[in-house]
Design a protein around this motif. Structure first.
Motif, PDB file in Angstrom:
ATOM      1  N   ALA A 339       0.857  -1.186   0.000  1.00  0.00           N
ATOM      2  CA  ALA A 339       0.000   0.000   0.000  1.00  0.00           C
ATOM      3  C   ALA A 339       0.892   1.235   0.000  1.00  0.00           C
ATOM      4  O   ALA A 339       1.883   1.298   0.734  1.00  0.00           O
ATOM      5  N   VAL A 340       0.573   2.205  -0.862  1.00  0.00           N
ATOM      6  CA  VAL A 340       1.309   3.460  -0.939  1.00  0.00           C
ATOM      7  C   VAL A 340       0.312   4.613  -0.829  1.00  0.00           C
ATOM      8  O   VAL A 340      -0.902   4.423  -0.944  1.00  0.00           O
ATOM      9  N   ASP A 341       0.827   5.815  -0.611  1.00  0.00           N
ATOM     10  CA  ASP A 341      -0.048   6.950  -0.334  1.00  0.00           C
ATOM     11  C   ASP A 341      -0.778   7.477  -1.560  1.00  0.00           C
ATOM     12  O   ASP A 341      -1.874   8.033  -1.445  1.00  0.00           O
ATOM     13  N   GLU A 342      -0.193   7.332  -2.723  1.00  0.00           N
ATOM     14  CA  GLU A 342      -0.839   7.795  -3.949  1.00  0.00           C
ATOM     15  C   GLU A 342      -0.478   6.849  -5.090  1.00  0.00           C
ATOM     16  O   GLU A 342       0.510   6.113  -5.009  1.00  0.00           O
ATOM     17  N   PRO A 343      -1.276   6.798  -6.146  1.00  0.00           N
ATOM     18  CA  PRO A 343      -1.031   5.828  -7.221  1.00  0.00           C
ATOM     19  C   PRO A 343       0.333   5.997  -7.882  1.00  0.00           C
ATOM     20  O   PRO A 343       0.808   7.118  -8.089  1.00  0.00           O
ATOM     21  N   HIS A 344       0.943   4.872  -8.209  1.00  0.00           N
ATOM     22  CA  HIS A 344       2.217   4.839  -8.928  1.00  0.00           C
ATOM     23  C   HIS A 344       2.099   3.852 -10.087  1.00  0.00           C
ATOM     24  O   HIS A 344       1.298   2.917 -10.043  1.00  0.00           O
ATOM     25  N   PRO A 345       2.899   4.041 -11.143  1.00  0.00           N
ATOM     26  CA  PRO A 345       2.853   3.112 -12.276  1.00  0.00           C
ATOM     27  C   PRO A 345       3.293   1.712 -11.870  1.00  0.00           C
ATOM     28  O   PRO A 345       4.144   1.537 -10.993  1.00  0.00           O
ATOM     29  N   VAL A 346       2.702   0.717 -12.552  1.00  0.00           N
ATOM     30  CA  VAL A 346       2.983  -0.690 -12.266  1.00  0.00           C
ATOM     31  C   VAL A 346       3.281  -1.397 -13.575  1.00  0.00           C
ATOM     32  O   VAL A 346       2.619  -1.161 -14.594  1.00  0.00           O
ATOM     33  N   GLN A 347       4.293  -2.276 -13.562  1.00  0.00           N
ATOM     34  CA  GLN A 347       4.621  -3.061 -14.757  1.00  0.00           C
ATOM     35  C   GLN A 347       4.651  -4.536 -14.425  1.00  0.00           C
ATOM     36  O   GLN A 347       4.980  -4.933 -13.304  1.00  0.00           O
ATOM     37  N   VAL A 348       4.269  -5.367 -15.412  1.00  0.00           N
ATOM     38  CA  VAL A 348       4.431  -6.811 -15.299  1.00  0.00           C
ATOM     39  C   VAL A 348       5.178  -7.287 -16.539  1.00  0.00           C
ATOM     40  O   VAL A 348       4.791  -6.988 -17.665  1.00  0.00           O
ATOM     41  N   ASP A 349       6.277  -7.993 -16.316  1.00  0.00           N
ATOM     42  CA  ASP A 349       7.114  -8.499 -17.405  1.00  0.00           C
ATOM     43  C   ASP A 349       7.410  -7.423 -18.446  1.00  0.00           C
ATOM     44  O   ASP A 349       7.411  -7.677 -19.657  1.00  0.00           O
TER      45      ASP A 349
END
Length: 375
Positions: A339-349
């Motif tokens: 859990a983080v305070d604000e949205p961040h980019p996420v990548q898979v493979d």
């Protein structure tokens, strides 16, 4: 895909530290849980004998964006299949709307003996969604920028696809884990004093994404999204150096996380990664303990404050040290929450799939069969 961004940064910083020129840049839906014995095809399925009445056939799921001449590639693989005693492959191309999952399901309906994704880690991941939990093996025909799953499995790579096809058609079966990442999953309902569940917490629909190599939030995903396809096509995986240098001091963010239900110390990180395997290009081991078939995930928090901190990360990774510190934290488990305070980019493979403020990462042990070299 293992974290190419961290690889780029590690190598780039290390080269800078020893004074080597930077000219190097210009060089080169939920699958069923598999169990031991249940997913492994019978060896007789791939030998002559009971099924001698028909030729074995593979399906090749082609990402056409990876080739200038798809017809030539199809002809090359048809010839190579004939040389191996296999029928002409069933060729199905991916599309923008379907990067490989629907095509792999179509191939299964056709009753093929083998499904071969021909593309990068993204194509492999999409095909794996359809094959996970089945008895049909996947043969890797790597043709992307990273090809990290193929590298970790020692699959032949290069302009000639015939060696990789030979491994796919004649190699042995290996069952590997499939990891899953959920963006902003609905929270578990709270309980009252008597232990009864309260009204469930409303949340957005679960977005569940598979990965076979590595997923991450923060610095790595920002670089994946910021590296142009044109640059990758021109200089290959070294393209990530350029974006990595630009983003080296991306703002750290506060991470609250748990492993198998146990809360961990809150950290300020530049990225948090989850690996199904841990070897990068050149034999660099980001996660020495990671294994593709151990039923575990390996979590990595990268949290350097300064350039010296980045140098410390580089030294530990390149030196294959298993010693961690405040800048590099490596863990293992089967369920991670973040859990983080604000949205961040996420990548898979290597594919950026969006932004999130919460993640849940799990693993299906040995849910996918792949072909590797060996009798």
């Amino acid at each position: 895909m293992s974290d190419w961004t961290l690889l780029a940064l590690v190598i780039a910083l290390s080269l800078a530290l020893i004074g080597v020129a930077v000219g190097l840049v210009l060089a080169g839906p939920g699958a069923a849980r598999a169990r031991h014995g249940r997913t492994r095809p019978q060896r007789s399925s791939f030998r002559r004998g009971e099924r001698e009445e028909r030729e074995r056939r593979a399906a090749v799921i082609i990402n056409p964006t990876k080739f200038d001449d798809v017809a030539r590639v199809r002809a090359e693989l048809t010839t190579a299949s004939a040389d191996l005693g296999w029928a002409e492959p069933l060729f199905i191309e991916t599309t923008v709307d379907d990067p490989g999952t629907g095509q792999a399901r179509q191939a299964l309906e056709e009753g093929v003996d083998l499904v071969c994704p021909l593309g990068g880690d993204g194509t492999i991941r999409a095909v794996a969604v359809a094959l996970a939990g089945t008895r049909t093996p996947m043969g890797l025909l790597p043709k992307g920028t990273g090809n990290l799953l193929a590298r970790n499995l020692d699959i032949p790579m290069g302009a000639d696809l015939a060696p990789a096809l030979r491994v796919a058609c004649t190699g042995r079966n290996k069952a590997i884990d499939v990891a899953w990442l959920e963006l902003d999953p609905a929270e578990e309902p709270a309980t009252d004093d008597s232990g009864q569940a309260e009204e469930p917490v409303e949340g957005p629909p679960v977005q569940r994404h598979p990965f076979l190599v590595m997923a991450g939030m923060g610095f790595d995903a920002a670089i994946m999204g910021g590296t142009s396809e044109e640059l990758k096509a021109r200089v290959g995986w070294t393209a990530y150096f350029v974006t990595g240098f630009r983003s080296i001091f991306i703002k750290r963010f506060r991470v609250r996380w748990s492993i198998d239900g146990a809360d961990q110390r809150t950290v300020s990180a530049r990225t948090i990664l989850f690996g199904n395997c841990g070897t990068l290009t050149g034999g660099i081991q980001l996660i020495p303990s990671a294994r593709l078939d151990d039923g575990q995930l390996d979590g990595v928090v990268v949290a350097p404050k300064t350039l010296i901190g980045w140098g410390s990360v580089a030294v530990r990774v390149l030196g294959r040290s298993e010693k961690d510190g405040n800048e590099l934290i490596r863990t293992s488990g089967s369920v991670y929450t973040v859990a983080v305070d604000e949205p961040h980019p996420v990548q898979v493979d290597g594919d950026v799939i969006g932004e999130a403020s919460r993640l849940r990462v799990t693993v299906d042990p040995q849910a996918l069969i792949v072909r590797v070299a060996g009798a």
